[in-house]
Scaffold this active site. Structure first.
Site, short mmCIF file in Angstrom:
data_model
loop_
_atom_site.label_atom_id
_atom_site.label_comp_id
_atom_site.label_asym_id
_atom_site.label_seq_id
_atom_site.Cartn_x
_atom_site.Cartn_y
_atom_site.Cartn_z
N GLY A 214 58.77 22.03 -6.23
CA GLY A 214 59.46 21.25 -7.23
C GLY A 214 59.21 21.81 -8.61
O GLY A 214 58.10 22.22 -8.94
N GLY A 215 60.26 21.85 -9.44
CA GLY A 215 60.11 22.37 -10.79
C GLY A 215 59.57 23.79 -10.80
O GLY A 215 60.15 24.69 -10.20
N ASP A 216 58.44 23.99 -11.48
CA ASP A 216 57.82 25.32 -11.52
C ASP A 216 56.55 25.33 -10.68
O ASP A 216 55.62 26.10 -10.96
CB ASP A 216 57.53 25.73 -12.96
CG ASP A 216 56.60 24.75 -13.68
OD1 ASP A 216 56.53 23.59 -13.25
OD2 ASP A 216 55.96 25.14 -14.67
N GLU A 217 56.50 24.51 -9.65
CA GLU A 217 55.34 24.44 -8.77
C GLU A 217 55.68 25.01 -7.40
O GLU A 217 56.72 24.68 -6.82
CB GLU A 217 54.87 22.98 -8.62
CG GLU A 217 53.56 22.84 -7.86
CD GLU A 217 53.05 21.41 -7.87
OE1 GLU A 217 52.04 21.15 -8.57
OE2 GLU A 217 53.66 20.56 -7.21
#
Length: 301
Positions: A214-217
């Site tokens: 998710g996102g930058d993870e």
């Protein structure tokens, strides 16, 4: 005569392939759709053994499947082709098919042959594969999504449990990625994430899994490690890959990443628990200034 002509006209007009045989398994009729799918013309096929015209194998094992026509004649009932069947064409092509075969009876009720009706399911299978990929992969990077990650990690944990071997789960989160989006725009940020996904994958073995969580993870599963130090080496490679400068449009940008590591079975026995432990370790790494990794410890805040 009229009924016979009408029946043949109907067979010629339907989209499914139709082949009939007599009791000796010799082809007595086939329609244009069957000609197209098998690669056999009506002139060549009629009078030939059906096993030469209708060659069906299991798509995985490549072994011949039980002959549905012979089964229908022997049982006196309709028979459905086994799943995962593949029709081998005369010219060397392959067609995934579904079919059903039924016995043919004369006026006294005696079985005198059989007929098989089959259809090309290649488009349906391709649609199913595309839908499965959409459901299990991240739309931006093409990496496995959360759903597929949990499935793979659960499988890896079960395998390590049987083998009594460890595995590692890493959670990687970019440091200051918001600045990239704010300064260069979200499109540039997306391009950066796509490039990063490729670099992370290049730092891993084929047996490992990297997922966009998710996102930058990102979550990484190291399924085959022998010692804790194996995870250290991979963590260092992942941080180096994340920190490498990346060209985004006319700009070149770079950010560091924070990474947390959890080890099965010490830090958790299930997929969700291992990810949570690695996530907690990642936040400790981020509070240390970023650009580093930390292993999970039970005393972590």
């Amino acid at each position: 005569m009229g009924d016979w002509l009408n029946a043949n006209a109907t067979l010629d007009s339907i989209g499914d392939g139709v082949i009939s045989v007599d009791l000796s398994d010799v082809v007595t009729a086939l329609n244009p759709s069957a000609e197209s799918m098998t690669g056999w013309t009506r002139r060549d096929a009629i009078g030939c053994p059906v096993r030469s015209v209708l060659r069906i194998v299991d798509r995985d094992t490549r072994k011949p499947v039980p002959d549905p026509l012979r089964l229908a004649m022997m049982s006196g009932h309709s028979v459905t082709l086994t799943p995962n069947s593949l029709l081998l064409q005369r010219g060397g092509g392959e067609v995934p098919i579904e079919d059903s075969a039924s016995p043919i009876r004369d006026g006294t009720g005696q079985v005198v042959g059989a007929v098989i009706v089959f259809r090309d399911v290649g488009n349906a299978l391709e649609t199913s594969r595309r839908m499965s990929r959409v459901a299990h992969h991240d739309a931006l990077t093409g990496l496995p999504n959360r759903l597929l990650l949990i499935d793979r990690l659960t499988t890896a944990v079960a395998l390590c449990h049987r083998r009594k071997t460890p595995l590692a789960v890493c959670v990687l989160d970019l440091d200051g990625f918001k600045d990239v989006n704010d300064s260069l725009g979200h499109l540039a940020g997306d391009q950066f994430l796509v490039a990063l996904a490729g670099r992370l994958g290049g730092a891993l073995r084929q047996s490992d899994t990297v997922s966009r969580y998710g996102g930058d993870e990102f979550v990484i599963v190291l399924g085959e490690i022998e010692h804790r130090n194996d995870a250290v080496l991979v963590a260092q490679k992942l941080l180096k890959a994340a920190a490498a400068p990346c060209g985004v449009g006319v700009h070149e940008t770079a950010v560091t990443a924070s990474l947390g590591v959890a080890i099965y079975p010490d830090d958790g026995l299930e997929a969700v628990a291992l990810i949570a432990a690695a996530d907690a370790a990642m936040y400790v790494a981020k509070r240390a200034g970023g650009g580093v990794y930390r292993f999970f410890r039970p005393c972590m805040p």
